[in-house]
Design an enzyme around this catalytic site. Sequence first.
Site, PDB file in Angstrom:
ATOM      1  N   HIS A 406       0.856  -1.183   0.000  1.00  0.00           N
ATOM      2  CA  HIS A 406       0.000   0.000   0.000  1.00  0.00           C
ATOM      3  C   HIS A 406       0.894   1.235   0.000  1.00  0.00           C
ATOM      4  O   HIS A 406       1.532   1.533   1.010  1.00  0.00           O
ATOM      5  CB  HIS A 406      -0.863   0.048   1.275  1.00  0.00           C
ATOM      6  CG  HIS A 406      -2.003  -0.917   1.283  1.00  0.00           C
ATOM      7  ND1 HIS A 406      -2.755  -1.156   2.420  1.00  0.00           N
ATOM      8  CD2 HIS A 406      -2.534  -1.688   0.312  1.00  0.00           C
ATOM      9  CE1 HIS A 406      -3.703  -2.045   2.139  1.00  0.00           C
ATOM     10  NE2 HIS A 406      -3.582  -2.390   0.863  1.00  0.00           N
ATOM     11  N   GLU A 407       0.973   1.921  -1.120  1.00  0.00           N
ATOM     12  CA  GLU A 407       1.658   3.233  -1.116  1.00  0.00           C
ATOM     13  C   GLU A 407       0.567   4.286  -0.943  1.00  0.00           C
ATOM     14  O   GLU A 407      -0.323   4.411  -1.782  1.00  0.00           O
ATOM     15  CB  GLU A 407       2.430   3.461  -2.415  1.00  0.00           C
ATOM     16  CG  GLU A 407       3.065   4.845  -2.541  1.00  0.00           C
ATOM     17  CD  GLU A 407       3.952   5.202  -1.339  1.00  0.00           C
ATOM     18  OE1 GLU A 407       5.016   4.598  -1.203  1.00  0.00           O
ATOM     19  OE2 GLU A 407       3.568   6.088  -0.527  1.00  0.00           O
ATOM     20  N   HIS A 475       7.239   1.933   5.363  1.00  0.00           N
ATOM     21  CA  HIS A 475       8.268   2.796   4.791  1.00  0.00           C
ATOM     22  C   HIS A 475       7.817   4.234   4.994  1.00  0.00           C
ATOM     23  O   HIS A 475       6.642   4.495   5.175  1.00  0.00           O
ATOM     24  CB  HIS A 475       8.515   2.466   3.320  1.00  0.00           C
ATOM     25  CG  HIS A 475       9.507   1.342   3.175  1.00  0.00           C
ATOM     26  ND1 HIS A 475      10.553   1.379   2.301  1.00  0.00           N
ATOM     27  CD2 HIS A 475       9.611   0.174   3.849  1.00  0.00           C
ATOM     28  CE1 HIS A 475      11.270   0.268   2.425  1.00  0.00           C
ATOM     29  NE2 HIS A 475      10.703  -0.486   3.356  1.00  0.00           N
ATOM     30  N   GLU A 476       8.805   5.142   5.011  1.00  0.00           N
ATOM     31  CA  GLU A 476       8.546   6.510   5.474  1.00  0.00           C
ATOM     32  C   GLU A 476       7.772   6.433   6.796  1.00  0.00           C
ATOM     33  O   GLU A 476       6.693   7.011   6.956  1.00  0.00           O
ATOM     34  CB  GLU A 476       7.774   7.341   4.432  1.00  0.00           C
ATOM     35  CG  GLU A 476       8.475   7.480   3.103  1.00  0.00           C
ATOM     36  CD  GLU A 476       8.381   6.205   2.267  1.00  0.00           C
ATOM     37  OE1 GLU A 476       7.330   5.553   2.319  1.00  0.00           O
ATOM     38  OE2 GLU A 476       9.348   5.858   1.591  1.00  0.00           O
ATOM     39  N   GLU A 494      11.432   1.283   7.413  1.00  0.00           N
ATOM     40  CA  GLU A 494      12.558   1.938   6.755  1.00  0.00           C
ATOM     41  C   GLU A 494      13.141   2.934   7.755  1.00  0.00           C
ATOM     42  O   GLU A 494      13.784   2.549   8.730  1.00  0.00           O
ATOM     43  CB  GLU A 494      12.061   2.597   5.464  1.00  0.00           C
ATOM     44  CG  GLU A 494      13.153   3.032   4.546  1.00  0.00           C
ATOM     45  CD  GLU A 494      12.589   3.747   3.328  1.00  0.00           C
ATOM     46  OE1 GLU A 494      13.200   3.631   2.275  1.00  0.00           O
ATOM     47  OE2 GLU A 494      11.564   4.451   3.423  1.00  0.00           O
ATOM     48  N   GLU A 500      17.862   1.682  -1.711  1.00  0.00           N
ATOM     49  CA  GLU A 500      17.313   2.385  -2.879  1.00  0.00           C
ATOM     50  C   GLU A 500      18.130   3.627  -3.241  1.00  0.00           C
ATOM     51  O   GLU A 500      18.188   4.019  -4.390  1.00  0.00           O
ATOM     52  CB  GLU A 500      15.848   2.763  -2.632  1.00  0.00           C
ATOM     53  CG  GLU A 500      15.688   3.722  -1.465  1.00  0.00           C
ATOM     54  CD  GLU A 500      14.244   4.091  -1.149  1.00  0.00           C
ATOM     55  OE1 GLU A 500      13.334   3.403  -1.618  1.00  0.00           O
ATOM     56  OE2 GLU A 500      14.048   5.078  -0.411  1.00  0.00           O
TER      57      GLU A 500
END
Length: 692
Positions: A406-407, A475-476, A494, A500
């Site tokens: 899920h972004e 992430h973030e 993250e 990356e």
Amino acid sequence: MEFRSIKRLEFNAKFVERGGMYSRICSPLFALMFSFLMAPLLGAAPDESPPVSLLSPDGKNSILFELVDGFPEYRVLHDGVAVIDSSPMGFTFKKAGSDLGRMMIAGIEETRADDTWTQVWGEKKEIRNHFNGVIVSLKEAEGPGRALEIEFRAFDDGIAFRYTYPQQGEGDLVIMDELTGFNLAHDGQAWWIGAYQDNRYEYLTTKSAVSDIDVVHTPLTIKSDSGLYLSFHEARLVDFASMTIRRTDGCSLKADLVPWADGDRVKTDGSFTTPWRTLQIAEAPGDLITSYMVLNLNDPCVIDDTSWIQPHKYLGIWWGMHIGKYTFWESPTHGASTANAKEYIDYCARFGIRHLLIEGWNKGWTPAWYENAMHMFSFTQSTDDFDLKTVTDYARQKGVKIIGYHETGSNLINYLKQVDEGMELYRSMGVNDVKIGQVGSRLNMTEWHHGQFGVNYYRQVLKKAARYQLTVNFHEPIKDTGERRTFPNMMSREGARGMEYDAWSEGNPPDHTATIPFTRMLSGPMDFTPGILDVSISQGYEGRDVHTTAAKQLALYVVLFSPIQMLADLPENYDGHPALPLLQDVPVDWEDTRVLNASIGEYVTMARKDRHSDDWYLGSLTNEAPRDIELPLSFIDAGSSYEATVYGDADGISWSQRAAEVIVTRQTVESSNTLVLKLAPGGGAAVRFRKL
Ligand code: NOJ
């Protein structure tokens, strides 16, 4: 279980009359404290309240608390060496007249624990929670007589304290500042990342004198001129703003709570308990890594059945997008097509890697997906070239599980409208793990990720995921403060510059991974996404490469703990590679962890014992400097032989020359042997010790 409330000591006549009892029922470590308490202090004016002293079980760490002119202050010492000089405590509130006036000590409660609990997964299976504590109840000496509690704990590996402001009928209360100071007794070298920046934690670590820092994230790591190693952080961050640390003057630091967009720091209903303010204190840098104090300050696991929470390694339709081989969005080179997903599943089955992350399978991705905007991702609709059911069915046949993605793009308004449907879709397809991204400099383009709004958002999503039996990889994210103890579905996150950055930026320099074990990693597991063996990124953007040798990539699986570890490279780069067996074998869940040598930013060697076999693994890495590392093997079982398979740097290479060359050697070793590893500049080594 933690043993709290051994007894409540009130400052009343009865207590003083029975004073003689206390030397019998209290530990000697409290002698100093009670010698103060024995003073004739009943009804004492604020400035006459006695100091309170607390010692860690080994007697090395001590906290001294006192009221100075009625206002709370504390000090910290280690083995008689001052660590924190007298520093203020308390808050300022928004409403006029809410700030607490001069206080007096109204009560003291001794707490203590010495117990061991088992991690559902982790870098060490059994964790000892051993501390002496005290809860100091304060009461305003005049006026409304409002109360504030400060709870202190002294562990052998550091100290912690937190505040509780009980509900006292004042209505909503907004914290505008936390006054907690950390007035360091000595200057020193600090490793830090500046707070209040658009890319959250994704910056290289700065090394400077403490007296040169500005406002920084935690963990803040310091090598004090006193010779001690310190790490400031917080534990159990729940419904509160994250604490950053601001230097006010010289080596005086203070808490700086990340504000809401409207400037408020913390909005409360009139009562609150702060996170623990933590200070890990070590005599060697490696002891910061094997300190579990932050976990100990979190609540025990609240998930009854944890059988669905499975540490794992995974491949991903991921690196291909970062190096420009594939796109996240629909195009002739779309990474997440059904056909490509099947190919990746075949690779997983062939390599015995049982999980596959697929990013960009859903509608909403555009070539400008990373721009700071309220992107409208769908969490249920697949792109036209991807069929989630076909892919999950195919994976199941092959014994592989898909990891969902899920972004949110930090558009949480959009995400929270769909999150239940999105998670239910995954659950119904047999998906047990979801990576959730929050790309963007502000949540909903308004709030810092680390403010109270963000803290509550991440916790809400984590709890929701647990209801759908989904593990989470944020992430973030916001920083970890040990919530994996309470919610072990909080696998990894993250929260630093990961792999990356080597794909599309100037890259992470060779000392990056020699630094973060002592900074970012102290907060908890990181989804660093290691394992790039094609370090020159031959299928990627021109001029980009990885600033490590390939063998150092292998070392990262041991050095950077995470219960989920990606084999981040394109799968074809693993096919037939001599290092693949290490990647197949290396565990992600450990019985024990040892730091064999360490110097912050220069080198580190760690050994970890597999939780499910007798085998040990070792990772050793260096910054730009080549090193010969001599390792006495005393950590393996005495009297047993092991086959040591060393995956090391080839002779004469460096991170910028022939960096991909990994040499695999085997020898039989015993605990009395010494292993010598030759690390190339920017290099490293990984070793598997298989018990024979
Ligand atoms: C940044 C994340 O760190 C990365 O893993 C992810 O692929 C992209 N955002 C896209 O969401």
